[in-house]
Design a protein around this motif. Structure first.
Motif, PDB file in Angstrom:
ATOM      1  N   GLY A 104       0.802  -1.211   0.000  1.00  0.00           N
ATOM      2  CA  GLY A 104       0.000   0.000   0.000  1.00  0.00           C
ATOM      3  C   GLY A 104       0.840   1.269   0.000  1.00  0.00           C
ATOM      4  O   GLY A 104       2.069   1.236  -0.008  1.00  0.00           O
ATOM      5  N   GLU A 105       0.135   2.394   0.035  1.00  0.00           N
ATOM      6  CA  GLU A 105       0.782   3.705   0.054  1.00  0.00           C
ATOM      7  C   GLU A 105       0.952   4.181   1.499  1.00  0.00           C
ATOM      8  O   GLU A 105       0.123   3.868   2.368  1.00  0.00           O
ATOM      9  CB  GLU A 105      -0.062   4.722  -0.722  1.00  0.00           C
ATOM     10  CG  GLU A 105      -0.275   4.370  -2.180  1.00  0.00           C
ATOM     11  CD  GLU A 105       1.020   4.429  -2.969  1.00  0.00           C
ATOM     12  OE1 GLU A 105       1.866   5.291  -2.662  1.00  0.00           O
ATOM     13  OE2 GLU A 105       1.187   3.590  -3.883  1.00  0.00           O
ATOM     14  N   SER A 107       0.399   6.268   4.452  1.00  0.00           N
ATOM     15  CA  SER A 107      -0.657   7.201   4.861  1.00  0.00           C
ATOM     16  C   SER A 107      -0.279   7.995   6.111  1.00  0.00           C
ATOM     17  O   SER A 107      -0.900   9.017   6.423  1.00  0.00           O
ATOM     18  CB  SER A 107      -1.960   6.436   5.126  1.00  0.00           C
ATOM     19  OG  SER A 107      -1.767   5.436   6.125  1.00  0.00           O
ATOM     20  N   GLU A 125       2.664   3.882   8.708  1.00  0.00           N
ATOM     21  CA  GLU A 125       1.435   3.117   8.484  1.00  0.00           C
ATOM     22  C   GLU A 125       1.037   3.306   7.027  1.00  0.00           C
ATOM     23  O   GLU A 125       1.223   4.385   6.458  1.00  0.00           O
ATOM     24  CB  GLU A 125       0.313   3.606   9.396  1.00  0.00           C
ATOM     25  CG  GLU A 125       0.530   3.293  10.868  1.00  0.00           C
ATOM     26  CD  GLU A 125      -0.645   3.726  11.729  1.00  0.00           C
ATOM     27  OE1 GLU A 125      -1.656   4.222  11.165  1.00  0.00           O
ATOM     28  OE2 GLU A 125      -0.564   3.577  12.965  1.00  0.00           O
ATOM     29  N   THR A 126       0.484   2.243   6.436  1.00  0.00           N
ATOM     30  CA  THR A 126       0.040   2.343   5.046  1.00  0.00           C
ATOM     31  C   THR A 126      -1.482   2.315   4.977  1.00  0.00           C
ATOM     32  O   THR A 126      -2.167   2.007   5.956  1.00  0.00           O
ATOM     33  CB  THR A 126       0.603   1.179   4.197  1.00  0.00           C
ATOM     34  OG1 THR A 126      -0.065  -0.033   4.591  1.00  0.00           O
ATOM     35  CG2 THR A 126       2.095   1.024   4.397  1.00  0.00           C
ATOM     36  N   ASP A 127      -2.001   2.609   3.795  1.00  0.00           N
ATOM     37  CA  ASP A 127      -3.455   2.633   3.625  1.00  0.00           C
ATOM     38  C   ASP A 127      -4.063   1.233   3.626  1.00  0.00           C
ATOM     39  O   ASP A 127      -5.288   1.078   3.570  1.00  0.00           O
ATOM     40  CB  ASP A 127      -3.835   3.395   2.351  1.00  0.00           C
ATOM     41  CG  ASP A 127      -3.177   2.836   1.099  1.00  0.00           C
ATOM     42  OD1 ASP A 127      -2.539   1.764   1.178  1.00  0.00           O
ATOM     43  OD2 ASP A 127      -3.285   3.479   0.044  1.00  0.00           O
ATOM     44  N   THR A 128      -3.221   0.209   3.707  1.00  0.00           N
ATOM     45  CA  THR A 128      -3.728  -1.164   3.851  1.00  0.00           C
ATOM     46  C   THR A 128      -3.657  -1.642   5.295  1.00  0.00           C
ATOM     47  O   THR A 128      -3.962  -2.802   5.581  1.00  0.00           O
ATOM     48  CB  THR A 128      -2.927  -2.131   2.957  1.00  0.00           C
ATOM     49  OG1 THR A 128      -1.565  -2.173   3.420  1.00  0.00           O
ATOM     50  CG2 THR A 128      -2.962  -1.704   1.505  1.00  0.00           C
ATOM     51  N   GLY A 129      -3.194  -0.759   6.201  1.00  0.00           N
ATOM     52  CA  GLY A 129      -3.121  -1.119   7.609  1.00  0.00           C
ATOM     53  C   GLY A 129      -1.796  -1.713   8.047  1.00  0.00           C
ATOM     54  O   GLY A 129      -1.638  -2.096   9.207  1.00  0.00           O
TER      55      GLY A 129
END
Length: 242
Positions: A104-105, A107, A125-129
């Motif tokens: 993910g990106e 965030s 932290e990424t946008d996928t958790g």
């Protein structure tokens, strides 16, 4: 990253790890300067070496100049130990530094995050958790095109690697990111002769999923910028500089 009001000088000597005596090229004036790196730097801090000084006078300072870069051979080495963390954070947010296996990106990014008994340089932290820790280390030691870390034993670095390995077991992605503060480098590694315990800790961490990567930099007397990923090989032999 650009330094203000940079002047070229010649390195004369280093009475202790915090200060150096230099001679300004433009005026011949001898000045006492703050060295922004407490490492040994024996292969770059040679008498007569060309150095870059950032003039930042203040009533709160004992010295008016910071020594930020040294020229070795035909290339400049940035020796500012505070700059790698800033470069890493900026590079991650701008996508210039890519962490393998990070889903993910990004965030959220926070500098200096406590975990266990350590404070890691970057928490992500990424946008996928997904959650990740990144420990950043500046690299200024080089010989025959091979960059190495450390140039002096680091108990703090050893502790961080061990705690990153523990964090892997808690589900975090964990990285050691070396910022090579110079440009011309073929491959990077650990200075096995200087600290074999660190090599062992990294090897054990890699077996459990710890990722180790290096990015080199374009360095000028007045600036430094991240360039691209450089291969890291724990088994690469490093020859100590004379």
């Amino acid at each position: 990253m650009v330094y203000p009001d940079v002047h070229l000088a010649r390195f004369l000597n280093r009475p202790n790890r915090f200060i150096a005596e230099c001679e300004l090229v433009e005026t011949g004036e001898q000045v006492t300067v703050h060295v922004k790196n407490t490492g040994r730097g024996r292969e770059v801090f040679l008498q007569g070496a060309q150095v870059a000084l950032s003039h930042q006078p203040s009533s709160k300072r004992k010295t008016a100049y910071d020594l930020v870069a040294v020229k070795k051979g035909e290339q400049w080495f940035n020796i500012d130990s505070q700059i790698p963390n800033a470069l890493a954070a900026q590079g991650l947010l701008e996508g210039k530094i890519v962490l393998p296996d990070l889903n993910g990106e990004i965030s959220f990014l926070k500098r200096e995050q406590r975990y266990g008994h350590s404070k890691f340089d970057i928490f992500i932290e990424t946008d996928t958790g997904q959650k990740a820790f990144v420990e950043v280390k500046g690299m200024t030691l080089e010989n025959q095109g091979i960059g190495a870390f450390p140039d002096a034993p680091t108990l703090r670095g050893l502790k961080h690697v061990k705690e990153l390995t523990e964090a892997l077991e808690d589900g975090y992605q964990c990285y050691v990111l070396f910022i090579a503060q110079f440009e011309k480098v073929i491959r990077t590694t650990l200075n096995r002769e200087m600290q074999p315990e660190l090599v062992q800790a990294v090897e054990e961490g890699q077996q459990l999923g710890l990722k180790v990567l290096t990015y080199n930099c374009r360095v000028k007397p007045e600036s430094i910028q991240v360039l691209s990923e450089t291969p890291f090989d724990l088994n690469q032999r490093f020859v100590q500089p004379d």
